[in-house]
Design a protein around this motif. Structure first.
Motif, PDB file in Angstrom:
ATOM      1  N   GLU A  62       0.814  -1.200   0.000  1.00 19.75           N
ATOM      2  CA  GLU A  62       0.000   0.000   0.000  1.00 19.75           C
ATOM      3  C   GLU A  62       0.857   1.263   0.000  1.00 19.75           C
ATOM      4  OE1 GLU A  62      -1.842   0.460   3.778  1.00 19.75           O
ATOM      5  OE2 GLU A  62      -3.627   1.423   2.970  1.00 19.75           O
ATOM      6  N   GLU A 122      -5.522  10.618  -5.268  1.00 18.67           N
ATOM      7  CA  GLU A 122      -5.353   9.177  -5.020  1.00 18.67           C
ATOM      8  C   GLU A 122      -5.204   8.350  -6.305  1.00 18.67           C
ATOM      9  OE1 GLU A 122      -8.331  10.082  -1.989  1.00 18.67           O
ATOM     10  OE2 GLU A 122      -7.964   8.010  -1.335  1.00 18.67           O
ATOM     11  N   PRO A 123      -6.096   8.542  -7.300  1.00 22.40           N
ATOM     12  CA  PRO A 123      -5.917   7.745  -8.530  1.00 22.40           C
ATOM     13  C   PRO A 123      -4.579   8.008  -9.216  1.00 22.40           C
ATOM     14  CG  PRO A 123      -7.834   9.237  -8.715  1.00 22.40           C
ATOM     15  CD  PRO A 123      -7.346   9.321  -7.318  1.00 22.40           C
ATOM     16  N   GLU A 165      -2.127   5.932  -7.394  1.00 26.87           N
ATOM     17  CA  GLU A 165      -2.373   4.519  -7.708  1.00 26.87           C
ATOM     18  C   GLU A 165      -1.774   4.145  -9.058  1.00 26.87           C
ATOM     19  OE1 GLU A 165      -6.627   3.892  -7.225  1.00 26.87           O
ATOM     20  OE2 GLU A 165      -6.312   3.974  -5.053  1.00 26.87           O
ATOM     21  N   GLU A 166      -1.928   5.063 -10.009  1.00 27.45           N
ATOM     22  CA  GLU A 166      -1.423   4.824 -11.353  1.00 27.45           C
ATOM     23  C   GLU A 166       0.103   4.685 -11.346  1.00 27.45           C
ATOM     24  OE1 GLU A 166      -3.507   7.490 -14.115  1.00 27.45           O
ATOM     25  OE2 GLU A 166      -1.566   7.568 -15.137  1.00 27.45           O
ATOM     26  N   PRO A 222      -2.636  -0.003  -3.980  1.00 20.96           N
ATOM     27  CA  PRO A 222      -3.750   0.737  -3.373  1.00 20.96           C
ATOM     28  C   PRO A 222      -3.216   1.951  -2.603  1.00 20.96           C
ATOM     29  CG  PRO A 222      -3.797  -1.594  -2.747  1.00 20.96           C
ATOM     30  CD  PRO A 222      -2.511  -1.362  -3.453  1.00 20.96           C
ATOM     31  N   VAL A 223      -3.975   3.030  -2.623  1.00 23.53           N
ATOM     32  CA  VAL A 223      -3.525   4.275  -1.972  1.00 23.53           C
ATOM     33  C   VAL A 223      -4.607   4.741  -1.007  1.00 23.53           C
ATOM     34  CG1 VAL A 223      -2.997   6.724  -2.377  1.00 23.53           C
ATOM     35  CG2 VAL A 223      -2.149   4.988  -3.968  1.00 23.53           C
TER      36      VAL A 223
END
Ligand SMILES: Nc1ncnc2c1ncn2[C@@H]1O[C@H](COP(=O)(O)OP(=O)(O)OP(=O)(O)O)[C@@H](O)[C@H]1O
Ligand SMILES: [Mg+2]
Length: 404
Positions: free
Chosen positions: A319, A333-334, A337-338, A343-344
């Motif tokens: 994480e 966040e996305p 994540e990318e 997961p973030v």
């Protein structure tokens, strides 16, 4: 200061924050905090002594008033590009006659791990035990009381530039305070936001401040890599100000209002004041996204490549936790994540009583973490800390020199 209170001082690039906590029957409780703008710091280092002293005094006075106690010594947060980290290993013979590992042996082996090649202008800030090895059996979290003749430790060593540290301490002293110890910022932020399960499984913490992004990577419960990069929220504000040709203050507001948005959200127009403040023009969230996203992605990539270069190839990470004021950016966040492919989550300070809603914000993670991490030093994950009747009195005394 009353014996059972503990205070932290986070002199950030945008704000200085002082926190006071008291040891109550149910554990530690925040009893006061104070905040003041910080104008004398850039990218984690002091650039203006007088401004920094003023800021410390203002934040501390507010915290003292709220807590109703006098603050005399504080755990001081420290960051900046001068910080370096490395892992080391040391071994000692157990000195106890019945070959039982004692606290003195632990202390000696950790001290021995601090013997590293250090240029004259650098000093050790932390020597954090990651795990111990007793007579060849590794992965021991708590060696105290175990039978064995040979004690080894793997530590994470964090060093800093003496003059940078001295300047911070100068400000602290001139503001009438004593330093109880220095804490590298992401360690404090981690103490406030990470669960021990996360540290066990493997986690990356990123504290995105105004001038720096601090990194801490944990695995098997201990810190395995820590670092900092000189990029934070201020540069994003600067990008927006240049891109939309507006003032820094207006850019900051726009950043907070719309952030990175989300790729699928409908494009929206918003007003932007011109540089001279006399007129208003229009910009769109799509335009803003084109400015914000590349910078945020670049920052995450910089952090990722530092981590990839410095941790073992087979390290398992479960994480990414982002905190600091920069973690408030809408749509961040996305993007994380990318880049990380993990997961973030946004880390809000917890793990302590007395947190008001105002304090449960990512920008206070470091300040709150200072009062949690400070007295426990680098041994928060180790059983003998949990067993100790008073973390404050016992551990502090023998940990004292781990700070130096
Ligand atoms: N809602 C928001 N959206 C985007 N950014 C935000 C938001 N709120 C605060 N920030 C940004 O957070 C940054 C400040 O974060 P923080 O208070 O953690 O920094 P600091 O501790 O003073 O600095 P540093 O840790 O770098 O020394 C600023 O750049 C600010 O613009
Ligand atoms: Mg900070």
């Amino acid at each position: 200061m009353k014996h059972e209170t503990v205070a932290g001082l986070d002199i950030g690039t945008t704000k200085t924050c002082a926190v006071v906590a008291a040891e109550g029957p149910g554990g530690l409780e925040i009893i006061g905090y104070g905040e003041a703008p910080s104008l004398g710091m850039r990218k984690g280092v002091v650039t203006d002594l007088e401004e920094t002293i003023k800021s410390i005094e203002a934040a501390t006075e507010k915290a003292e008033r709220m807590a109703g106690v006098h603050i005399s010594d504080v755990y001081v947060a420290i960051t900046g590009e001068h910080i370096r980290s490395t892992n080391n290993r040391a071994v000692v013979a157990v000195q106890n006659e019945d070959r039982e590992v004692g606290i003195a042996d632990v202390r000696r082996v950790v001290d021995a791990s601090k013997i590293i090649n250090l240029p004259a202008d650098r000093q050790i800030i932390h020597a954090l035990p990651r795990y111990f090895t007793v007579d060849g059996q590794d992965g021991v979290e708590d060696p105290v009381g175990m039978a064995g003749g040979r004690l080894e430790v793997d530590t994470h060593i964090i060093t800093g530039g003496t003059s940078f540290i001295t300047n911070v301490l100068k400000c602290v002293h001139r503001a009438g305070l004593e330093s109880a110890g220095l804490v590298f910022e992401p360690l404090a932020s981690s103490a406030a936001t990470l669960l021990s399960e996360e540290k066990q499984v493997g986690v990356v913490l990123l504290d995105i401040g105004g001038g720096t992004t601090d990194i801490a990577v944990y695995s098997n419960g201990g810190a395995i890599y820590t670092s900092t990069i000189p990029v934070g929220g201020s540069i994003l504000t600067n990008d927006i100000s240049l891109g939309l040709k507006t003032t820094t203050a207006e850019a900051e507001q726009i950043k907070r209002a719309y952030g990175a948005g989300t790729p699928d959200s409908a494009d929206r127009a918003f007003p932007v004041k011109t540089l001279d403040g006399r007129a208003t023009k229009e910009a769109t969230t799509a335009q803003l996204r084109q400015i914000v996203v590349p910078r945020v992605v670049e920052t995450f990539r910089m952090a990722k490549s530092k981590i990839v270069e410095n941790v073992p190839r087979d390290l398992v990470l479960g994480e990414v936790v982002i905190t600091g004021g920069g973690a408030r950016l809408t749509g961040i966040e996305p993007l994380a994540e990318e880049v990380f492919g993990l997961p973030v989550r946004v880390g809000l300070p917890g793990a302590v009583a007395g947190l008001t809603d105002a304090l449960k914000q990512p920008e206070y993670a470091t300040a709150i973490g200072l009062v949690l991490f400070g007295p426990n030093g680098g041994l928060e994950n180790h059983e003998y800390v949990k067993r100790s009747p008073s973390v404050f009195t016992k551990i502090r005394s023998w940990l004292g020199d781990l700070w130096n």
